[in-house]
Write a protein that holds these residues in place. Structure first.
Motif, PDB file in Angstrom:
ATOM      1  N   ARG A 226       6.508  37.622 -13.253  1.00 13.37           N
ATOM      2  CA  ARG A 226       5.811  38.407 -11.898  1.00 13.37           C
ATOM      3  C   ARG A 226       5.982  37.518 -10.921  1.00 13.37           C
ATOM      4  NH1 ARG A 226       3.927  39.179  -7.867  1.00 13.37           N
ATOM      5  NH2 ARG A 226       1.901  40.310  -7.387  1.00 13.37           N
ATOM      6  N   LYS A 227       6.545  35.977 -10.916  1.00 16.17           N
ATOM      7  CA  LYS A 227       6.884  35.260  -9.724  1.00 16.17           C
ATOM      8  C   LYS A 227       6.247  35.569  -8.697  1.00 16.17           C
ATOM      9  CE  LYS A 227      10.996  33.163  -8.108  1.00 16.17           C
ATOM     10  NZ  LYS A 227      10.465  31.646  -8.512  1.00 16.17           N
ATOM     11  N   PRO A 228       4.656  35.279  -8.587  1.00 16.09           N
ATOM     12  CA  PRO A 228       4.135  35.504  -7.137  1.00 16.09           C
ATOM     13  C   PRO A 228       4.474  34.211  -6.440  1.00 16.09           C
ATOM     14  CG  PRO A 228       2.736  34.543  -8.881  1.00 16.09           C
ATOM     15  CD  PRO A 228       4.066  34.967  -9.759  1.00 16.09           C
ATOM     16  N   GLU A 229       3.789  34.217  -5.051  1.00 10.60           N
ATOM     17  CA  GLU A 229       4.042  33.171  -4.302  1.00 10.60           C
ATOM     18  C   GLU A 229       2.958  31.992  -4.582  1.00 10.60           C
ATOM     19  OE1 GLU A 229       4.821  33.768   0.098  1.00 10.60           O
ATOM     20  OE2 GLU A 229       4.200  36.049  -0.529  1.00 10.60           O
ATOM     21  N   LEU A 230       1.708  32.498  -5.130  1.00 11.83           N
ATOM     22  CA  LEU A 230       0.619  31.645  -5.542  1.00 11.83           C
ATOM     23  C   LEU A 230      -0.105  32.013  -6.611  1.00 11.83           C
ATOM     24  CD1 LEU A 230      -1.392  29.162  -4.777  1.00 11.83           C
ATOM     25  CD2 LEU A 230      -2.642  31.136  -3.432  1.00 11.83           C
ATOM     26  N   ALA A 231      -0.298  31.217  -7.407  1.00  9.71           N
ATOM     27  CA  ALA A 231      -1.004  31.493  -8.771  1.00  9.71           C
ATOM     28  C   ALA A 231      -2.349  30.678  -8.982  1.00  9.71           C
ATOM     29  CB  ALA A 231      -0.173  31.234 -10.005  1.00  9.71           C
ATOM     30  N   VAL A 232      -3.329  31.303  -9.282  1.00 12.64           N
ATOM     31  CA  VAL A 232      -4.452  30.692  -9.454  1.00 12.64           C
ATOM     32  C   VAL A 232      -4.709  30.519 -10.936  1.00 12.64           C
ATOM     33  CG1 VAL A 232      -7.072  31.079  -9.350  1.00 12.64           C
ATOM     34  CG2 VAL A 232      -5.749  32.017  -7.744  1.00 12.64           C
ATOM     35  N   VAL A 233      -4.940  28.940 -11.459  1.00 14.30           N
ATOM     36  CA  VAL A 233      -4.795  28.551 -12.729  1.00 14.30           C
ATOM     37  C   VAL A 233      -6.180  27.881 -12.975  1.00 14.30           C
ATOM     38  CG1 VAL A 233      -3.549  27.535 -14.687  1.00 14.30           C
ATOM     39  CG2 VAL A 233      -2.450  28.850 -13.048  1.00 14.30           C
ATOM     40  N   ASP A 234      -6.979  28.153 -13.734  1.00  9.89           N
ATOM     41  CA  ASP A 234      -8.357  27.136 -13.875  1.00  9.89           C
ATOM     42  C   ASP A 234      -8.092  26.269 -14.946  1.00  9.89           C
ATOM     43  OD1 ASP A 234     -10.934  26.628 -13.099  1.00  9.89           O
ATOM     44  OD2 ASP A 234     -11.741  28.412 -13.925  1.00  9.89           O
ATOM     45  N   GLU A 235      -8.729  25.407 -14.920  1.00  7.16           N
ATOM     46  CA  GLU A 235      -8.999  24.153 -16.079  1.00  7.16           C
ATOM     47  C   GLU A 235      -7.670  23.621 -16.354  1.00  7.16           C
ATOM     48  OE1 GLU A 235     -10.889  26.125 -19.524  1.00  7.16           O
ATOM     49  OE2 GLU A 235     -12.822  26.139 -18.310  1.00  7.16           O
ATOM     50  N   PHE A 236      -7.494  22.746 -15.261  1.00  9.01           N
ATOM     51  CA  PHE A 236      -6.126  22.179 -15.325  1.00  9.01           C
ATOM     52  C   PHE A 236      -5.810  21.236 -16.416  1.00  9.01           C
ATOM     53  CE2 PHE A 236      -3.181  18.818 -13.246  1.00  9.01           C
ATOM     54  CZ  PHE A 236      -1.990  19.721 -13.202  1.00  9.01           C
ATOM     55  N   ALA A 237      -6.930  20.675 -17.228  1.00 11.29           N
ATOM     56  CA  ALA A 237      -6.759  19.760 -18.402  1.00 11.29           C
ATOM     57  C   ALA A 237      -7.041  20.444 -19.783  1.00 11.29           C
ATOM     58  CB  ALA A 237      -7.720  18.790 -18.075  1.00 11.29           C
ATOM     59  N   HIS A 238      -7.010  21.606 -19.744  1.00 13.85           N
ATOM     60  CA  HIS A 238      -7.276  22.529 -20.936  1.00 13.85           C
ATOM     61  C   HIS A 238      -6.225  22.436 -21.965  1.00 13.85           C
ATOM     62  CE1 HIS A 238      -8.250  25.756 -23.597  1.00 13.85           C
ATOM     63  NE2 HIS A 238      -7.033  26.292 -23.229  1.00 13.85           N
ATOM     64  N   THR A 239      -6.525  22.138 -23.185  1.00  9.77           N
ATOM     65  CA  THR A 239      -5.625  22.084 -24.421  1.00  9.77           C
ATOM     66  C   THR A 239      -5.264  23.430 -24.992  1.00  9.77           C
ATOM     67  OG1 THR A 239      -6.522  19.807 -24.756  1.00  9.77           O
ATOM     68  CG2 THR A 239      -5.196  21.178 -26.545  1.00  9.77           C
ATOM     69  N   ASN A 240      -4.205  24.032 -24.708  1.00  2.00           N
ATOM     70  CA  ASN A 240      -3.728  25.142 -25.320  1.00  2.00           C
ATOM     71  C   ASN A 240      -4.086  25.196 -26.939  1.00  2.00           C
ATOM     72  OD1 ASN A 240      -2.926  26.028 -22.715  1.00  2.00           O
ATOM     73  ND2 ASN A 240      -0.936  25.272 -22.910  1.00  2.00           N
ATOM     74  N   VAL A 241      -4.090  26.583 -27.428  1.00  2.00           N
ATOM     75  CA  VAL A 241      -4.182  26.843 -28.777  1.00  2.00           C
ATOM     76  C   VAL A 241      -2.801  26.538 -29.305  1.00  2.00           C
ATOM     77  CG1 VAL A 241      -4.314  28.509 -30.533  1.00  2.00           C
ATOM     78  CG2 VAL A 241      -5.968  28.545 -28.712  1.00  2.00           C
ATOM     79  N   PRO A 242      -2.861  25.596 -30.547  1.00  2.00           N
ATOM     80  CA  PRO A 242      -1.484  25.512 -31.314  1.00  2.00           C
ATOM     81  C   PRO A 242      -0.747  26.824 -31.428  1.00  2.00           C
ATOM     82  CG  PRO A 242      -3.340  24.319 -32.265  1.00  2.00           C
ATOM     83  CD  PRO A 242      -4.073  25.080 -31.393  1.00  2.00           C
ATOM     84  N   GLY A 243       0.553  26.775 -31.067  1.00  2.00           N
ATOM     85  CA  GLY A 243       1.231  28.036 -31.126  1.00  2.00           C
ATOM     86  C   GLY A 243       1.661  28.454 -29.757  1.00  2.00           C
ATOM     87  N   ALA A 244       1.201  28.018 -28.783  1.00  2.00           N
ATOM     88  CA  ALA A 244       1.486  28.272 -27.337  1.00  2.00           C
ATOM     89  C   ALA A 244       2.765  27.239 -27.144  1.00  2.00           C
ATOM     90  CB  ALA A 244       0.407  27.682 -26.471  1.00  2.00           C
ATOM     91  N   ARG A 245       3.531  27.723 -26.020  1.00  2.00           N
ATOM     92  CA  ARG A 245       4.578  27.079 -25.549  1.00  2.00           C
ATOM     93  C   ARG A 245       4.315  25.346 -25.286  1.00  2.00           C
ATOM     94  NH1 ARG A 245       8.380  30.297 -22.167  1.00  2.00           N
ATOM     95  NH2 ARG A 245       7.633  29.354 -20.126  1.00  2.00           N
ATOM     96  N   ASN A 246       3.421  25.189 -24.493  1.00  2.00           N
ATOM     97  CA  ASN A 246       3.191  23.735 -24.080  1.00  2.00           C
ATOM     98  C   ASN A 246       1.666  23.411 -24.759  1.00  2.00           C
ATOM     99  OD1 ASN A 246       5.296  23.202 -22.516  1.00  2.00           O
ATOM    100  ND2 ASN A 246       4.510  24.708 -21.075  1.00  2.00           N
ATOM    101  N   ALA A 247       1.699  22.031 -25.112  1.00  2.00           N
ATOM    102  CA  ALA A 247       0.446  21.746 -25.685  1.00  2.00           C
ATOM    103  C   ALA A 247      -0.808  21.743 -24.636  1.00  2.00           C
ATOM    104  CB  ALA A 247       0.528  20.341 -26.199  1.00  2.00           C
ATOM    105  N   LYS A 248      -0.459  21.482 -23.140  1.00  2.00           N
ATOM    106  CA  LYS A 248      -1.436  21.216 -22.279  1.00  2.00           C
ATOM    107  C   LYS A 248      -1.323  22.251 -21.265  1.00  2.00           C
ATOM    108  CE  LYS A 248      -4.007  17.624 -23.534  1.00  2.00           C
ATOM    109  NZ  LYS A 248      -5.302  17.464 -23.890  1.00  2.00           N
ATOM    110  N   ARG A 249      -2.255  22.771 -20.513  1.00  2.00           N
ATOM    111  CA  ARG A 249      -2.182  23.840 -19.361  1.00  2.00           C
ATOM    112  C   ARG A 249      -1.597  22.933 -18.223  1.00  2.00           C
ATOM    113  NH1 ARG A 249      -7.056  27.050 -18.634  1.00  2.00           N
ATOM    114  NH2 ARG A 249      -6.207  28.135 -20.453  1.00  2.00           N
ATOM    115  N   TRP A 250      -1.560  21.622 -18.132  1.00  2.00           N
ATOM    116  CA  TRP A 250      -1.106  21.011 -16.945  1.00  2.00           C
ATOM    117  C   TRP A 250       0.595  21.187 -17.133  1.00  2.00           C
ATOM    118  CZ3 TRP A 250       1.896  16.887 -17.890  1.00  2.00           C
ATOM    119  CH2 TRP A 250       1.740  16.203 -19.022  1.00  2.00           C
TER     120      TRP A 250
END
Length: 827
Positions: free
Chosen positions: A82-106
């Motif tokens: 989508r490549k917006p100018e600004l993205a709103v991403v809550d909970e910066f320290a969140h740990t992603n569910v195993p299987g996601a591309r990155n382990a952490k949301r940050w």
């Protein structure tokens, strides 16, 4: 492509309004024409937050499956597409569910920033890595999701969303944070007023440090050297003398008058000679400073006042504490002294001259001790008092030598005294020998007068030479002693450097120590022209921008900015550069080893799994498929007996395949900590027979010895039954004909022990722990049966129930597996 900007909303606790404030900013940006999307917002059912999302574009989340359950996460690929100018991403320290591309949301956010997308996000102070243990100690709740402080500090903006504890508790009581059934528990535990006050202070202090970093960068970028009194910073100057204790305590009291003031002690080591402060005194004073909450620093400089002021300005100090001069009034006529000079050059920095017991008493500069030992000095004086009269008597008796020869003999005696006793005995010898020569050997003899001018000249030269030789000999001895002390100091510095290199970040610690020691603005380390490490501001990335360039090796270059290096300093900096090169290589090797180890372990496990499972999966599948294919074939007619045999083969093969898959799944659950355990009080005499029944006819051969008075044990019946089945099947496989396994049970302390005993070949003692590794089949006579998970799974299941599984040698040969589980509570 320009990198996106990161703005973080920092809160002291949940519910202070971080997400709400973040969405308000998103609406403001959207109204100004910015392309804004909501990549991920967690409202937690709070109606005001849900309403604030409003008409903002919300991207769908991605769905992931884990442990049989469905979860939703931010769809990183969708945001990038989508490549917006600004993205709103809550909970910066969140740990992603195993299987996601990155382990952490940050880490997801970092990809968005690299793609040129700016991000608004939120984080609570308890999720900061450096404060995680402090928050756990305050609140009693351990936060497992953390984000490195450096990641948050790197944000372009960090905004504190603040709320008083009382207001937050009212918001909680009104049901604006948690559901009604959770409110009372929250108010009585995590959301106590004291907890919230402490968390709020932590957030304010952490953010103050972040703001200070930004201020330092601004001052460096704009080359602002003047002191900005944004925070009290008290610098106390230490000479290494005994007055330092008084100065440190005085400076600590000054710093204590202002909340959050910094206390720093600094010693200026002169770089123009070997003499210096007493290392032992400085070490003791360093401990005192640190015990009072301050920090200790050391810088090098030949001009002490200027070096001290350079350090004070570099740390944006507001006050300097100095001791009143210990020199006498006569000495102060020739030199203003460090205190007066520092005050004159201090500018906007306040200077406190603190009196002490040694002030004005004419204390001499610290000496490294007498050049020679006391015994040698005494020997020198005795040589003068006893030897010179003897020499005079011998020359007087001889009367055959000229005055010139007499002078030379006395000069040799003076040199000898200087070598033996040093300066003061040699001075006494020079004066005494000149008097003796005048009285006994210079005409007119017997009088302190000199008739001939030549004799006067000879005696004058004699006295000058004697004094010069005495001074040179004593200076040489003193310099030798000082050099030895300098060597000891060098060993101490080497030990300090070793402690730096053994730290968590040796390279950065080493560069920071170099920058601080030589009062530099920045130190940059380049590897083939690429910046690999940097400290200080402003950073120079090219040799043309640097004030000094030092090579670590052919590829590594260290750039220094702040002042040109003196020739005497360059050798030390070169040693720093060499150590920094070693530290850089050490960090890279450590990182490579840390990366390679899990990969090698995973590869080993994957290879073992494929090798073990490939055969055991194919065999039952092939048997079952062949049986089913035969039954479905229209070309062959089977009678009832053949049909039953084929069905039995298919059934056994599928059962074997089921056991294999079940073991693999259970092993994965154990490793993930997701295996459900439901322990109850149950008797071994109930579990063991059921386990033997599961083994079919082979289980009937196993002998049992379970006492009737054996107490119940606490275990999960299903899991314990599987452990006994696995162990007994393994024992049956290794037992010789006519000697079936034996299962016994007994008590030991508060434990119930179940022993599965076989009389097979056994396992060497040094290999017993290896049998519990997955995919190992040590000693199997039939190495094509099973995948080697039985014992590994059995130990894991036993430990999940709070017990242990240990191997032991069977008396007479064989292996005994001991299951130890807690006995049931008799109450």
């Amino acid at each position: 492509m320009a990198r996106g900007e990161l703005r973080i909303y920092l809160g002291a606790a949940p519910g202070v309004g971080k997400t709400y404030t973040m969405l308000e900013e998103a609406h403001r940006r959207a109204e100004r024409g910015t392309d804004v999307v909501v990549a991920f917002v967690e409202t937690h059912g709070r109606r005001h937050t849900e309403a604030m999302v409003g008409d903002l574009e919300v991207l769908p989340r991605t769905e992931l499956r884990y442990r049989g359950a469905g979860f939703t996460e931010m769809d990183l690929d969708a945001v990038l597409a989508r490549k917006p100018e600004l993205a709103v991403v809550d909970e910066f320290a969140h740990t992603n569910v195993p299987g996601a591309r990155n382990a952490k949301r940050w880490q997801d956010v970092r990809e968005l920033l690299d793609a040129g997308i700016s991000v608004l996000t939120t984080v609570n102070v308890q999720h900061l890595e450096s404060l995680n243990d402090v928050v756990a100690q305050i609140t009693g709740a351990q936060q497992r999701e953390t984000v490195p402080d450096a990641v948050v500090r790197a944000a372009e903006q960090v905004e504190l969303v603040d709320m008083t504890p009382e207001a937050l508790r009212r918001r909680m009581a009104h049901g604006n944070i948690y559901r009604p059934e959770k409110i009372d528990a929250a108010l009585g535990n995590y959301f106590r007023t004291g907890n919230l006050t402490a968390l709020r202070e932590l957030a304010l202090l952490w953010l103050a440090d972040k703001v200070e970093d930004q201020l330092d960068k601004y001052r460096a970028d704009h080359k602002i050297d003047a002191t900005w009194e944004t925070r009290e910073r008290v610098v106390v100057a230490l000479t290494g003398g005994p007055e330092g204790d008084t100065l440190i305590r005085r400076a600590a009291r000054i710093a204590a008058r202002t909340k959050g003031a910094d206390l720093m002690a600094v010693h200026v080591a002169r770089n123009d000679g070997l003499a210096g402060a007493d290392p032992a005194t400085l070490a003791r004073q360093r401990v005192l400073v640190e015990s009072l909450g301050g920090s200790y620093h050391q810088v090098v400089g030949s001009d002490v006042p200027r070096a001290l002021l350079d350090f004070a300005r570099a740390v944006n100090a507001t006050q300097i504490v100095l001791g009143a001069s210990s020199r006498g009034r006569f000495a102060q006529l020739f030199s203003a002294g460090v205190g007066v000079t520092t005050t004159a050059l201090s500018g906007s920095i306040d200077v406190h001259l603190v009196t002490h017991e040694l002030a004005g008493q004419g204390r001499r500069a610290r000496r490294s001790g007498a050049a020679l030992s006391r015994g040698r000095r005494v020997a020198g004086f005795l040589t003068v008092l006893l030897g010179f009269p003897v020499l005079t008597g011998l020359l007087a008796i001889g009367r055959g030598l000229s005055l010139t020869n007499d002078i030379l003999l006395f000069l040799a005696a003076v040199v000898g005294v200087a070598l033996i006793g040093g300066l003061w005995p040699a001075l006494l010898a020079a004066v005494g020998s000149s008097l003796l020569l005048n009285w006994f050997f210079t005409p007119p003899v017997g009088r302190f007068t000199i008739a001939e001018g030549e004799n006067l000249l000879a005696l004058g030269i004699f006295v000058v030479v004697a004094l010069a030789v005495s001074w040179v000999v004593d200076t040489a001895a003193r310099t030798t002693r000082q050099a030895a002390e300098a060597g000891a100091d060098a060993q101490t510095l080497s030990a300090v450097a070793g402690s730096v290199l053994r730290g968590e970040r040796p390279l950065m610690a080493l560069l920071e120590r170099l920058r601080e020691t030589f009062t530099l603005d920045s130190v940059t380390l380049l590897d083939q022209g690429v910046v690999v490490a940097e400290v200080g501001q402003p950073v120079c990335t090219r040799p043309a921008e640097a004030d000094a360039e030092v090579k670590g090796d052919d590829d590594i270059t260290m750039l220094l900015k702040g002042r040109p290096l003196e020739a005497s300093d360059r050798r030390i900096v070169e040693a720093f550069a060499a150590q920094a090169t070693l530290a850089l290589r050490q960090e890279r090797l450590t990182a490579e080893a840390a990366t390679a180890k899990p990969l090698a372990e995973a590869d080993r496990m994957r290879t073992a799994l494929l090798a073990a499972v490939s055969h055991d999966l194919r065999t039952p599948l092939a048997s079952a498929k062949a049986s089913v294919a035969s039954l479905r074939s229209a070309d062959v007619h089977f009678d009832d007996e053949d049909r039953a045999a084929l069905l039995e083969t298919a059934d056994e093969s599928l059962d074997r395949l089921t056991r294999l898959v079940t073991n693999l799944l259970d092993m994965s659950r154990l490793q993930a900590g997701a295996l459900g355990v439901a322990p109850i009080d149950i008797g071994a005499d109930e579990i063991v027979p059921h386990a033997l029944d599961d083994l079919g006819p082979a289980g009937h051969d196993v002998r049992l010895h379970i006492p009737d008075d054996l107490p119940d044990l606490r275990a999960d019946p299903g899991l314990l039954e599987r452990v006994i089945v696995n162990l007994t099947a393994n024992a049956l496989r290794h037992s010789p004909p006519g000697r079936p396994p034996v299962i016994t049970a007994s008590t030991l302390g508060g434990l119930v022990e179940i022993r599965v005993v076989d009389h097979g070949p056994g396992i060497p003692e040094d290999r017993r722990d290896d049998v519990f590794l997955p995919f190992q089949r040590l000693g199997d006579r039939d190495n094509h049966t099973g995948v080697g998970l039985g014992l590994a799974l059995s130990r894991g299941l036993t430990e999940a129930m709070g017990g242990t599984l240990t191997p032991d040698e069977t008396a007479g040969g064989g292996l005994t597996m001991i299951i130890s589980l807690p006995a049931a509570d008799p109450s």
